[in-house]
Design a protein around this motif. Sequence first.
Motif, PDB file in Angstrom:
ATOM      1  N   VAL A 434       0.861  -1.183   0.000  1.00 55.02           N
ATOM      2  CA  VAL A 434       0.000   0.000   0.000  1.00 55.02           C
ATOM      3  C   VAL A 434       0.897   1.232   0.000  1.00 55.02           C
ATOM      4  N   GLU A 435       0.850   1.992  -1.061  1.00 53.38           N
ATOM      5  CA  GLU A 435       1.854   3.031  -1.278  1.00 53.38           C
ATOM      6  C   GLU A 435       1.860   4.120  -0.216  1.00 53.38           C
ATOM      7  N   ASP A 436       0.726   4.415   0.403  1.00 48.63           N
ATOM      8  CA  ASP A 436       0.669   5.548   1.323  1.00 48.63           C
ATOM      9  C   ASP A 436       0.564   5.132   2.781  1.00 48.63           C
ATOM     10  N   GLN A 437       0.941   3.868   3.099  1.00 47.84           N
ATOM     11  CA  GLN A 437       0.856   3.397   4.479  1.00 47.84           C
ATOM     12  C   GLN A 437       2.151   2.688   4.877  1.00 47.84           C
ATOM     13  N   LEU A 438       2.921   3.352   5.730  1.00 44.15           N
ATOM     14  CA  LEU A 438       4.175   2.801   6.242  1.00 44.15           C
ATOM     15  C   LEU A 438       4.009   2.404   7.701  1.00 44.15           C
ATOM     16  N   ASP A 439       4.580   1.259   8.058  1.00 51.52           N
ATOM     17  CA  ASP A 439       4.582   0.802   9.442  1.00 51.52           C
ATOM     18  C   ASP A 439       5.750   1.456  10.169  1.00 51.52           C
ATOM     19  N   ALA A 440       5.454   2.259  11.169  1.00 52.98           N
ATOM     20  CA  ALA A 440       6.505   2.974  11.890  1.00 52.98           C
ATOM     21  C   ALA A 440       7.412   2.039  12.664  1.00 52.98           C
ATOM     22  N   THR A 441       6.915   0.817  12.997  1.00 52.99           N
ATOM     23  CA  THR A 441       7.726  -0.146  13.749  1.00 52.99           C
ATOM     24  C   THR A 441       8.777  -0.799  12.870  1.00 52.99           C
ATOM     25  N   SER A 442       8.360  -1.294  11.704  1.00 53.38           N
ATOM     26  CA  SER A 442       9.275  -2.025  10.828  1.00 53.38           C
ATOM     27  C   SER A 442       9.777  -1.192   9.660  1.00 53.38           C
ATOM     28  N   ASN A 443       9.186  -0.007   9.459  1.00 47.94           N
ATOM     29  CA  ASN A 443       9.492   0.851   8.314  1.00 47.94           C
ATOM     30  C   ASN A 443       9.196   0.160   6.996  1.00 47.94           C
ATOM     31  N   CYS A 444       8.268  -0.807   7.039  1.00 48.26           N
ATOM     32  CA  CYS A 444       7.806  -1.515   5.847  1.00 48.26           C
ATOM     33  C   CYS A 444       6.497  -0.902   5.360  1.00 48.26           C
ATOM     34  N   TYR A 445       6.275  -0.991   4.061  1.00 49.94           N
ATOM     35  CA  TYR A 445       4.948  -0.716   3.544  1.00 49.94           C
ATOM     36  C   TYR A 445       4.014  -1.852   3.958  1.00 49.94           C
ATOM     37  N   TYR A 446       2.824  -1.486   4.402  1.00 52.55           N
ATOM     38  CA  TYR A 446       1.811  -2.498   4.665  1.00 52.55           C
ATOM     39  C   TYR A 446       1.322  -3.117   3.361  1.00 52.55           C
ATOM     40  N   ASN A 447       0.871  -4.356   3.453  1.00 53.78           N
ATOM     41  CA  ASN A 447       0.268  -5.055   2.323  1.00 53.78           C
ATOM     42  C   ASN A 447      -1.224  -5.247   2.568  1.00 53.78           C
ATOM     43  N   HIS A 448      -2.031  -5.069   1.541  1.00 50.66           N
ATOM     44  CA  HIS A 448      -3.458  -5.345   1.591  1.00 50.66           C
ATOM     45  C   HIS A 448      -3.821  -6.380   0.535  1.00 50.66           C
ATOM     46  N   LEU A 449      -5.025  -6.928   0.655  1.00 49.91           N
ATOM     47  CA  LEU A 449      -5.524  -7.895  -0.314  1.00 49.91           C
ATOM     48  C   LEU A 449      -6.267  -7.175  -1.438  1.00 49.91           C
ATOM     49  N   TRP A 450      -6.071  -7.678  -2.644  1.00 50.32           N
ATOM     50  CA  TRP A 450      -6.707  -7.121  -3.828  1.00 50.32           C
ATOM     51  C   TRP A 450      -7.309  -8.249  -4.658  1.00 50.32           C
ATOM     52  N   GLY A 451      -8.247  -7.898  -5.530  1.00 53.27           N
ATOM     53  CA  GLY A 451      -8.860  -8.893  -6.396  1.00 53.27           C
ATOM     54  C   GLY A 451      -9.228  -8.302  -7.740  1.00 53.27           C
ATOM     55  N   ARG A 452      -9.384  -9.205  -8.729  1.00 53.95           N
ATOM     56  CA  ARG A 452      -9.754  -8.792 -10.072  1.00 53.95           C
ATOM     57  C   ARG A 452     -10.405  -9.969 -10.784  1.00 53.95           C
ATOM     58  N   LYS A 453     -11.249  -9.659 -11.750  1.00 48.44           N
ATOM     59  CA  LYS A 453     -12.008 -10.686 -12.476  1.00 48.44           C
ATOM     60  C   LYS A 453     -11.808 -10.527 -13.976  1.00 48.44           C
ATOM     61  N   TYR A 454     -11.744 -11.685 -14.657  1.00 49.71           N
ATOM     62  CA  TYR A 454     -11.761 -11.725 -16.119  1.00 49.71           C
ATOM     63  C   TYR A 454     -13.057 -12.371 -16.566  1.00 49.71           C
ATOM     64  N   SER A 455     -13.817 -11.677 -17.408  1.00 50.34           N
ATOM     65  CA  SER A 455     -15.062 -12.212 -17.942  1.00 50.34           C
ATOM     66  C   SER A 455     -14.775 -12.959 -19.230  1.00 50.34           C
ATOM     67  N   ALA A 456     -15.039 -14.276 -19.234  1.00 44.60           N
ATOM     68  CA  ALA A 456     -14.811 -15.072 -20.438  1.00 44.60           C
ATOM     69  C   ALA A 456     -15.762 -14.663 -21.554  1.00 44.60           C
ATOM     70  N   ALA A 457     -16.989 -14.302 -21.200  1.00 45.38           N
ATOM     71  CA  ALA A 457     -17.977 -13.930 -22.210  1.00 45.38           C
ATOM     72  C   ALA A 457     -17.595 -12.627 -22.909  1.00 45.38           C
ATOM     73  N   LEU A 458     -17.059 -11.685 -22.138  1.00 45.72           N
ATOM     74  CA  LEU A 458     -16.732 -10.381 -22.691  1.00 45.72           C
ATOM     75  C   LEU A 458     -15.274 -10.259 -23.113  1.00 45.72           C
ATOM     76  N   GLY A 459     -14.436 -11.225 -22.713  1.00 43.02           N
ATOM     77  CA  GLY A 459     -13.016 -11.150 -23.055  1.00 43.02           C
ATOM     78  C   GLY A 459     -12.341  -9.937 -22.462  1.00 43.02           C
ATOM     79  N   GLN A 460     -12.663  -9.640 -21.208  1.00 47.43           N
ATOM     80  CA  GLN A 460     -12.225  -8.377 -20.619  1.00 47.43           C
ATOM     81  C   GLN A 460     -11.894  -8.542 -19.144  1.00 47.43           C
ATOM     82  N   TRP A 461     -10.767  -7.930 -18.711  1.00 49.70           N
ATOM     83  CA  TRP A 461     -10.449  -7.822 -17.300  1.00 49.70           C
ATOM     84  C   TRP A 461     -11.188  -6.635 -16.708  1.00 49.70           C
ATOM     85  N   GLY A 462     -11.619  -6.798 -15.451  1.00 47.72           N
ATOM     86  CA  GLY A 462     -12.372  -5.748 -14.786  1.00 47.72           C
ATOM     87  C   GLY A 462     -11.511  -4.821 -13.966  1.00 47.72           C
TER      88      GLY A 462
END
Length: 625
Positions: A434-462
């Motif tokens: 996460v680009e705008d969230q730094l952990d002050a303890t470890s000085n690491c960027y936090y990680n979050h979960l993300w998701g995305r879908k591909y529609s086979a019918a439309l041939g398109q990523w969302g």
Amino acid sequence: MKKLLLVGIAAALSLSTFAQSRPSLPSNWRNISIQRKMEVKPLVENPSNSVVLSNNGSKILTDLEIGTTTYDVQTNDCMDSRCYLFPDGTVGATFTFGVAAPSWPERGTGYNYYDGTAWLPDPTARIETIRTGWPSYAPLGPGEAGEVVVSHSGSTNSLYMNTRPVKGTGAWTQTAIPKAAGNVLWPRICTSGNTIHILANDNDTNIVLNGMKAPTYYYRSQDGGATWDINQVVPAGLETYTSGFGGDQYAWAKPQGNTIAFVIGEQYSDIVLMKSTDAGTTWTKTIVFDNPIPSESLSSMTFPSTDTAYVSDGHLAVELDPSGNAHVVFGTTRMLWAAADGSYNYFPVVNGLCMWNEGDPTISGLNGLNTDDLYNQGKLVAWVQDRNGDNVVFDNYVSGTTIFAHYGTAAPVSLPQISIDSNGDIFIVYTSAVEDQLDATSNCYYNHLWGRKYSAALGQWGLFRELTPGNPGDYDYTEQTFPSLSKTMDNLLHIIYMYDLIAGAYVEPFASPGTIAGSQNVIMYLTLDKSDLLLSSKNTDLSNSKVNIYPNPVTDFMDVDFSYNKSTPVTMNIYNAVGSLVKTEKFTSERGNATHINTKDLSTGIYLVKFETLTGTFSKKIIKN
């Protein structure tokens, strides 16, 4: 009290949506690098530091909690499938459990089960009788009535199997899986009925099998683990990789009858798809990525090129679509090897997830995985999002000070999971810094979960979806990592992941240039309605004239009329009053030509109809009389 299912998570957590275009990067960012010590055969058992564990205090988000652990590394590379939705709506989940640092004598499989109404209490002990780790989980038996866990023991360097005929209840039966020699660790399993398939790896470089050092092993049992007709062999085709592979650098697809497939690879090697149509008796090898720096160079630390190369970050996933074709997703990074001191540099901002589909040509060359080229080819399916909207990512990065959490060899976008439904729609879940969230303890960027879908019918990523955003979910400045996505789904995606207040991992021995304090981690369960992974940011009430549904109320049929000027491929999903998907149809709508939909199979009541098109996602309520 635990919340059972987070149906309609968009309403509960106000999911953040991000467009498909990539933020531009200043050219000098491509040269920001971080140095790591090269580790060819990782073995995470105990931490290399002596930081004292501390409890974070009250646990957060207990409504979704299914377990806790202070042993906070769930994999060295590829994340295993440790969450499984059964046909009857129950869910099983496993994780590496441990509480007593620094040796964790009680370490083993943490197991929990959702019986359709509630989750069991948090596990307080492992299911095994001996110290183990890396539990791989799958259904077992006809109708998936039972379950199996295979884990490894670092003390005996062997694999152990625990089974029971009725999932969720009863005593576990433990057996040691026979081995001829070596240190057999890091199992991955998949099952089809009573047939169990296992991949594992040897960390003893003195063991050579079929020319491969520290071999990757394949096992098969066709009687639920009573006997093993294939035991500790190198799948034919992999023996050409004489330096072998590391632990956890392989992942299974969900079997389709006798068709099974796995992907294997790391930053030092090719990425290889291995596929069998006869349940593992014979194999076909396909090279997904031909690494320009061959792994055989590692033993002598003499590399054929001093230039940088775009390679995999070693985090891979694979799944079969309804036609039996494989789809591989993996993290990418850019690396520079330094033979003199056995170290390498990687470039954290140059990253993303690559998608390769069976039938695509092999990716090759120093720039074969260049993310700009992959993006232009439509093969780059995920990248760091411009979360704060200033058109620059990681603008608060300070070279030599700021750390990217180093989960194995993961890049800032990594740890992918993939699942494909009966329509051929592809769903990916992954972690991203996460680009705008730094952990002050470890000085690491936090990680979050993300998701995305591909529609086979439309041939398109969302659109990109941040699955764990800020208010009102209170996920800001927290760490979510090691996602495991069920290979099966209903109208929901089922996910477990590890939640922490500190970015990075305590057990991870490659956490330099800083060390991460130990803490309590929470294993979380999350569900996501598949329709919440949108193809477009448009979500319009159909009260306008673009789409008409008539008659409404409907009886045995309804007509759908799109008033667009051109042909429009459409995926229609109908949900009942409690949010369950009850009907799906795909069609192409022509302006002025109504599509006739049979609604005889719908019971009397109120329904939500959602349409996915190239120009937007639309929804409207209908009444069935």
